[in-house]
Design an enzyme around this catalytic site. Sequence first.
Site, mmCIF file in Angstrom:
data_model
loop_
_atom_site.group_PDB
_atom_site.id
_atom_site.type_symbol
_atom_site.label_atom_id
_atom_site.label_comp_id
_atom_site.label_asym_id
_atom_site.label_seq_id
_atom_site.Cartn_x
_atom_site.Cartn_y
_atom_site.Cartn_z
ATOM 1 N N GLY A 1 0.805 -1.217 0.000
ATOM 2 C CA GLY A 1 0.000 0.000 0.000
ATOM 3 C C GLY A 1 0.838 1.267 0.000
ATOM 4 C CB SER A 2 3.859 2.309 1.869
ATOM 5 O OG SER A 2 3.311 2.199 3.157
ATOM 6 C CG ASN B 1 -4.693 3.997 9.390
ATOM 7 O OD1 ASN B 1 -5.163 5.075 9.022
ATOM 8 N ND2 ASN B 1 -3.560 3.917 10.045
ATOM 9 C CD GLN C 1 -6.676 -0.587 7.775
ATOM 10 O OE1 GLN C 1 -7.428 -1.460 8.202
ATOM 11 N NE2 GLN C 1 -5.374 -0.600 8.012
ATOM 12 C CG HIS D 1 -0.140 -6.968 5.113
ATOM 13 N ND1 HIS D 1 -0.184 -6.664 6.453
ATOM 14 C CD2 HIS D 1 0.214 -5.828 4.483
ATOM 15 C CE1 HIS D 1 0.142 -5.396 6.614
ATOM 16 N NE2 HIS D 1 0.379 -4.864 5.450
ATOM 17 C CB THR E 1 11.800 -10.234 -11.460
ATOM 18 O OG1 THR E 1 12.834 -10.039 -12.420
ATOM 19 C CG2 THR E 1 11.132 -11.576 -11.698
ATOM 20 C CB CYS F 1 4.209 4.835 24.946
ATOM 21 S SG CYS F 1 4.799 5.854 26.280
#
Lengths: 127, 394
Positions: free
Chosen positions: B69-70, B150, B178, B200, B236, B323
């Site tokens: 996706g990126s 997302n 998403q 994925h 490829t 965090c």
Amino acid sequence: MALYSDKVMDHFRNPRNVGVIEDANGIGEVGNAKCGDIMKMYLKIENDIITDVKFETFGCASAIASSSMATELIKGKPVSEARELTNKAVAEALDGLPDYKMHCSVLAEEAISAALDDYSSRTGKTV
Amino acid sequence: MIYADNAATTKMSEAAINTMVATANETWGNPSSLYGFGQRAKEILEDARAKVASAIGADPKEIIFTSGGSEADNQAILSAAAAGKKKGKTHIISSAFEHHAVLHTLEKLRKEGFDITLLDVHENGILTAKDVEDAIRDDTCLVTIMYANNEIGTIQPIGEIGAVCRSRGVVFHTDAVQAMGHLKVDVERDSVDMLSASAHKFHGPKGVGFLYVRKGTPVTNLIEGGAQERGKRAGTENVPGIAAMARALTDAVANIDGYASKLTPVRDRIIEGLSRIPHSALNGDAERRLPGNINFCFEGIEGESLLLMLDDLGIQASSGSACTSGSLDPSHVLLAIGRVHDVAHGSLRLSLGEDITDEDADYIIRSVADTVEHLRNFSPVWRDLQSGKTQYIL
């Protein structure tokens, strides 16, 4: 590899000295909610000895573990020794913290320092 | 273990794994080779392309396989920007709560002189076609708005936004990472010119995705080299991964109604249960959200602690706390919908998988409620709220 050492996880899961001391004579609070970490330390000091210490923490696992470990390191110790506690000592006692979490151990050092300052200003004793 | 982090990644389906292994075992030739063994790999590749195209109502020639996706987001945005610049159009419209693959690419363009408008997202996590329409200018070369968010799972009115862009002659890209395999996506119905997806997220393999580019929409390549993918993406092809993606997507699309009707009631059951925790709030619209997405803020606690304790209880989830992001700022998505830092740190995202049961849902509700209570018990922030020293936000 896990995010944290077993020791961090142990102190996170079973934090030592959690809570409030109603008749504390040294209280220190550091951090802010905006950044996601606040630590509050309560000290009961008698004859220059830290006879009891408790903490409250809003923060991540390493913040909770750092507070817990810091209280263990100063409990029953003379105030002069508590004053010398460094963040490095807290992190080492936890078998290390990830680099980007070292600030949690710094907060623990600062919270104890702030509580000792509070004790000083209440009693006029230099710590 | 209750894996409730499907927005992060999904388990590969057995069919996808079998396809991947069979392709790697039996058809490992190079699709660019001219002899029969290579051409058989080429057939698999083109069969996959036809399946992927059919899943979104596109023509196979409009599909470019990518590493995910990126990459697809980067290629779509940089392509539209390059085409716009040639015509002197350097204004791009997007939203404040896009994925970083979009935001960081736009930031790069801003430094190169592009004018970037990031639309505010309303409190419910949804922006309107009117917001987009009002922002379009004569020099707008691209509108890029995600299909579904997302973190908070809110579904954007993509068809309406597409129609606005079409009527104004502006290229419209949507990051559908998403949404793909979870919602019915149709590039014709939605007037989409470019679309990104990642395998994925719908039980396909990692490292594979695709970019849809409507015929006639200019596209430039990010990776120079051979003539693969009609010269638009050198290297490829990852034939086993692509074949597995096509299989996973075909299965997901065939099952899309069953998926939604299975997950939606469980999602709502958890939302209802977590809403009973005092001083908590659902993030994003309660209805217009992905069937498996739940995102809450709990006042007085911090998200990383919450999710690590849930992990101990056998529940895998995620959080938008600082965090967990490795920075001092909590999730830009939660800030974009108007959550203040103090509560944005205490967020929890659960993204359900299809195997979730009502019993799992009840276990999740109980575990989250107990853990939030445990953490609040020694939170100085909670103490101040309880004593009235500070005011509740939620």
